[in-house]
Motif scaffolding. Structure first.
Motif, PDB file in Angstrom:
ATOM      1  N   PHE A 190      78.226  -4.959  26.913  1.00  0.00           N
ATOM      2  CA  PHE A 190      77.360  -3.935  26.327  1.00  0.00           C
ATOM      3  C   PHE A 190      77.422  -4.020  24.806  1.00  0.00           C
ATOM      4  O   PHE A 190      78.507  -4.125  24.233  1.00  0.00           O
ATOM      5  N   THR A 191      76.263  -3.931  24.162  1.00  0.00           N
ATOM      6  CA  THR A 191      76.216  -3.966  22.706  1.00  0.00           C
ATOM      7  C   THR A 191      76.208  -2.555  22.132  1.00  0.00           C
ATOM      8  O   THR A 191      75.320  -1.750  22.429  1.00  0.00           O
ATOM      9  N   GLY A 192      77.212  -2.270  21.306  1.00  0.00           N
ATOM     10  CA  GLY A 192      77.285  -1.007  20.589  1.00  0.00           C
ATOM     11  C   GLY A 192      77.186  -1.242  19.091  1.00  0.00           C
ATOM     12  O   GLY A 192      76.914  -2.348  18.617  1.00  0.00           O
ATOM     13  N   SER A 227      78.599   4.092  17.806  1.00  0.00           N
ATOM     14  CA  SER A 227      79.294   4.280  19.077  1.00  0.00           C
ATOM     15  C   SER A 227      80.590   5.065  18.903  1.00  0.00           C
ATOM     16  O   SER A 227      81.116   5.625  19.866  1.00  0.00           O
ATOM     17  N   LYS A 275      74.711   5.931  22.100  1.00  0.00           N
ATOM     18  CA  LYS A 275      75.758   4.921  21.963  1.00  0.00           C
ATOM     19  C   LYS A 275      77.130   5.458  22.379  1.00  0.00           C
ATOM     20  O   LYS A 275      77.947   4.700  22.914  1.00  0.00           O
ATOM     21  N   LEU A 295      77.048   5.131  26.083  1.00  0.00           N
ATOM     22  CA  LEU A 295      77.171   3.733  26.496  1.00  0.00           C
ATOM     23  C   LEU A 295      78.628   3.284  26.447  1.00  0.00           C
ATOM     24  O   LEU A 295      79.116   2.587  27.348  1.00  0.00           O
ATOM     25  N   ARG A 296      79.329   3.671  25.406  1.00  0.00           N
ATOM     26  CA  ARG A 296      80.741   3.308  25.297  1.00  0.00           C
ATOM     27  C   ARG A 296      81.549   3.916  26.449  1.00  0.00           C
ATOM     28  O   ARG A 296      82.417   3.259  27.033  1.00  0.00           O
ATOM     29  N   ALA A 345      80.933   1.947  29.571  1.00  0.00           N
ATOM     30  CA  ALA A 345      81.658   0.684  29.563  1.00  0.00           C
ATOM     31  C   ALA A 345      83.120   0.890  29.940  1.00  0.00           C
ATOM     32  O   ALA A 345      83.692   0.109  30.712  1.00  0.00           O
ATOM     33  N   GLN A 346      83.739   1.934  29.417  1.00  0.00           N
ATOM     34  CA  GLN A 346      85.139   2.193  29.743  1.00  0.00           C
ATOM     35  C   GLN A 346      85.313   2.558  31.219  1.00  0.00           C
ATOM     36  O   GLN A 346      86.247   2.082  31.881  1.00  0.00           O
ATOM     37  N   HIS A 406      82.770  -3.952  25.738  1.00  0.00           N
ATOM     38  CA  HIS A 406      81.885  -3.246  24.814  1.00  0.00           C
ATOM     39  C   HIS A 406      82.061  -3.868  23.434  1.00  0.00           C
ATOM     40  O   HIS A 406      83.170  -3.938  22.917  1.00  0.00           O
ATOM     41  N   GLN A 408      88.521  -5.436  26.464  1.00  0.00           N
ATOM     42  CA  GLN A 408      87.601  -4.389  26.915  1.00  0.00           C
ATOM     43  C   GLN A 408      86.684  -3.923  25.777  1.00  0.00           C
ATOM     44  O   GLN A 408      85.530  -3.583  26.006  1.00  0.00           O
ATOM     45  N   GLU A 409      87.194  -3.924  24.549  1.00  0.00           N
ATOM     46  CA  GLU A 409      86.361  -3.517  23.405  1.00  0.00           C
ATOM     47  C   GLU A 409      86.747  -4.333  22.191  1.00  0.00           C
ATOM     48  O   GLU A 409      87.922  -4.607  21.947  1.00  0.00           O
TER      49      GLU A 409
END
Length: 261
Positions: A149-151, A155, A169, A172-173, A176-177, A192, A249-250
């Motif tokens: 996923f693009t943040g 975000s 955003k 979205l974050r 993703a988590q 993310h 993960q990020e």
């Protein structure tokens, strides 16, 4: 669905890039095509998308499919992914969609229209929800897959005048988590990517550095914090091929000239 073909074909799964414009989305699609993937690119403007598909297919000698999608419309997402599924197993999903180009000038909260707010959140978060649901069943069945996923800096931080962007955003974050915690044990890598800077056209970055659709960011100037989409796309590729014992993960990316958020 528009198909652009080349002489080579891939035995791998399909790399699906949702939100392909002239910057980051195109660079990510080209990168996966370069590494031997058949690529499906999705966006609202099918005419522009088909030109991008033809360009990548020609340059990378890859198979590229252009499919129209409106990420704010659940039926459009389902129809689009029926087309992608007909190509084969979706091994990679990159969600890079945005509602519209963001004005560099903030909008007072009282002046933000409800439909603008709802559509922005719908594309940033609800569209990501729908797209993820379309691919996760197949990934879990096979015990492999990657969702990226693009943040952006919005975000992580509420920015005055950009409520519609930040709320989408933030959501979205969180998505993703949640998905990472639920599906990484099943072999699906979910990450993310926070882009803290302005994504410039690849040609602009080459002019600046002399080196070899898209996420929106907020910056006070053209040069400060500018990031090369081809360089960012390399990070997406490396996330996909990470060893299972060391998954990210990020991650946040910025130019060496940027001010940290």
């Amino acid at each position: 669905m528009i198909r652009s073909t080349a002489s080579s074909s891939s035995a791998r799964g399909i790399a699906t890039i949702v939100g392909v414009g002239p910057k980051l989305g195109r660079s990510i699609a080209r990168n996966f095509a370069h590494h031997g993937y058949t690529v499906a690119i999705l966006a609202r403007d099918l005419g522009r998308l088909s030109r991008v598909a033809e360009e990548i297919a020609r340059e990378e000698k890859a198979q590229v499919f252009a499919i129209r999608v409106d990420c704010a419309d659940s039926k459009s997402v389902r129809d689009a992914f029926e087309g992608v599924h007909s190509l084969g197993f979706i091994e990679v999903l990159v969600y890079n969609a945005n509602y519209q180009p963001l004005s560099p000038n903030p909008t007072s909260f009282q002046n933000i229209h409800l439909d603008t707010f709802q559509n922005s959140v719908a594309v940033s978060a609800v569209g990501a929800f729908h797209c993820a649901q379309q691919v996760l069943t197949g990934m879990v069945e096979r015990g492999k897959g990657t969702i990226l996923f693009t943040g952006c800096s919005a975000s992580l931080n509420g920015i005055p005048g950009y409520s519609q962007l930040c709320c989408g955003k933030f959501a979205l974050r969180a998505l993703a988590q949640c998905l990472a915690r639920e599906f990484q044990p099943h072999g699906v890598h979910i990450a993310h990517v926070i882009i803290d800077g302005v994504v410039a056209p690849p040609s602009y970055c080459r002019r600046k550095s002399g080196s070899v659709g898209d996420e929106i960011s907020i910056s006070s100037g053209e040069d400060e914090g500018t990031v090369d989409p081809d360089a960012v796309a390399q990070t997406y590729w490396h996330l996909h091929i990470q060893d299972r014992t060391a998954w990210t993960q990020e991650i946040d990316l910025r130019s060496n000239t940027a001010t940290f958020f």
